[in-house]
Design an enzyme around this catalytic site. Sequence first.
Site, PDB file in Angstrom:
ATOM      1  CG  ASP A 304      -1.768  -1.177   1.399  1.00  9.44           C
ATOM      2  OD1 ASP A 304      -2.013  -1.868   0.391  1.00  9.44           O
ATOM      3  OD2 ASP A 304      -2.211  -1.445   2.538  1.00  9.44           O
TER       4      ASP A 304
HETATM    5  P1  ADP Z   1       2.663  -6.428  -0.292  1.00  8.06           P
HETATM    6  O1  ADP Z   1       2.692  -5.690   1.003  1.00  8.06           O
HETATM    7  O2  ADP Z   1       1.492  -6.062  -1.135  1.00  8.06           O
HETATM    8  O3  ADP Z   1       2.869  -7.911  -0.166  1.00  8.06           O
HETATM    9  P2  ADP Z   1       5.425  -6.327  -1.132  1.00  8.06           P
HETATM   10  O4  ADP Z   1       5.695  -7.285  -0.027  1.00  8.06           O
HETATM   11  O5  ADP Z   1       5.758  -6.780  -2.520  1.00  8.06           O
HETATM   12  O6  ADP Z   1       3.900  -5.848  -1.148  1.00  8.06           O
HETATM   13  O7  ADP Z   1       6.223  -4.974  -0.825  1.00  8.06           O
HETATM   14  C1  ADP Z   1       6.046  -3.811  -1.618  1.00  8.06           C
HETATM   15  C2  ADP Z   1       7.324  -3.012  -1.668  1.00  8.06           C
HETATM   16  O8  ADP Z   1       7.706  -2.662  -0.328  1.00  8.06           O
HETATM   17  C3  ADP Z   1       8.516  -3.733  -2.236  1.00  8.06           C
HETATM   18  O9  ADP Z   1       8.566  -3.655  -3.624  1.00  8.06           O
HETATM   19  C4  ADP Z   1       9.662  -2.971  -1.588  1.00  8.06           C
HETATM   20  O10 ADP Z   1       9.894  -1.755  -2.251  1.00  8.06           O
HETATM   21  C5  ADP Z   1       9.111  -2.676  -0.213  1.00  8.06           C
HETATM   22  N1  ADP Z   1       9.512  -3.733   0.749  1.00  8.06           N
HETATM   23  C6  ADP Z   1       8.755  -4.740   1.238  1.00  8.06           C
HETATM   24  N2  ADP Z   1       9.442  -5.508   2.098  1.00  8.06           N
HETATM   25  C7  ADP Z   1      10.682  -4.970   2.151  1.00  8.06           C
HETATM   26  C8  ADP Z   1      11.890  -5.262   2.882  1.00  8.06           C
HETATM   27  N3  ADP Z   1      11.964  -6.305   3.717  1.00  8.06           N
HETATM   28  N4  ADP Z   1      12.959  -4.453   2.696  1.00  8.06           N
HETATM   29  C9  ADP Z   1      12.896  -3.393   1.869  1.00  8.06           C
HETATM   30  N5  ADP Z   1      11.808  -3.058   1.168  1.00  8.06           N
HETATM   31  C10 ADP Z   1      10.713  -3.833   1.295  1.00  8.06           C
HETATM   32 MG    MG Z   2      -0.462  -5.578  -0.821  1.00  5.47          MG
END
Ligand code: ADP
Ligand code: MG
Length: 349
Positions: A304
């Site tokens: 989000d």
């Molecule tokens: P969702 O919350 O919808 O599962 P994601 O897990 O793919 O989405 O995370 C979205 C974005 O948040 C990633 O592309 C990255 O930029 C950032 N992000 C998520 N987890 C990490 C992490 N452990 N370290 C750094 N950035 C993160």
């Molecule tokens: Mg999500």
Amino acid sequence: MASAQGYPLLCLENPILDIQAVGLFSDKALLDKYGLKDNDAILAEEKHMGLYDELLGRNAKIIAGGAAQNTARGAQYMLPDNSVVYIGCVGHDKNAETLKEACEKAGVHTEYRVDDVQPTGKCGVVITGHNRSMCTHLAAANEYKIEHLKQPHVWSLVEKAQVYYVGGYHLTVCVPAILALAEEAAAKNKIFMLSLSAPFIPQFFKDQLDSVTPYTDYIFCNETEARAFSDSHGWDTHDIHEIAKKLSQLPKKNSSRPRVAIITQGTLPTVIAVGKASGEVDVTAFPVREIPKSDIVDTNGAGDAFAGGFAAGIVQNKSVHESVDMGSWLASLSIQELGPSFPFPKKTY
Ligand code: ADP
Ligand code: MG
Ligand code: MG
């Protein structure tokens, strides 16, 4: 008060009051009392209704939640004052006031429909160690109606907006309202963005989703949602680059803009596909902004926050590349806070 110039970014989805137990107050006994699993996301039943007041009594952190409301707060965090308006349905109660105040504090203008029967939606979040259990009672959030959107004072905000962002969870609530925004965007060559939000949306709300995708200029999902989309559309691939490419090539109403598909994958690179009029597709991958593990507090709502930063970039006419970096930056801030929130005093990109 609505600003006379309107707000460049308009977001629509399900307003939910997140009630998040903090640290020591979150415990296994609480999970057991309400029959919750330690790592789960469920819709609340009658037996869960006491959970919310119990969390509130434990000094829980209150967040103006619901995926797109998180995104709206995130985008406003990076944009000049009065840039974002958020629309959804709440109840006639104190929780609605709390949501509105939390949004105002974040600089997001709200234009809620108020339902006279159902209470404001809420989500109880219980954290034990690295596990998170979420229990959502949609209630009034499920009662959004297109008649609200079509009222002159609300529709004028729609007309003044340049970019629309709809959270996929709203596909279970009010497709006509989503399509009204989508058609407005296509007719006036404005930008329409959609997030898939959860795997169950492409799985179980495929027809609703397929009625909206032709209008999308930007379509966001994480890797799990991307694979669920591929499965439900019989694409026979779990390759993220291939799925991004196919998403960007889906039929499109407004042919004057290419479709951009954006697939985030946690710590793995974000995959972007940009469709071209020639039918060719550019697929690129951008690394995320790495955060030391010890600095990560809570990855809930990372996607989000990413979408919020990305949308802020698009509102400011930045390139896709720069918008992705703005999304990654904002997501990296959010995961260093409890719940989908952002640090104050504000950091600048
Ligand atoms: P969702 O919350 O919808 O599962 P994601 O897990 O793919 O989405 O995370 C979205 C974005 O948040 C990633 O592309 C990255 O930029 C950032 N992000 C998520 N987890 C990490 C992490 N452990 N370290 C750094 N950035 C993160
Ligand atoms: Mg999500
Ligand atoms: Mg994820």
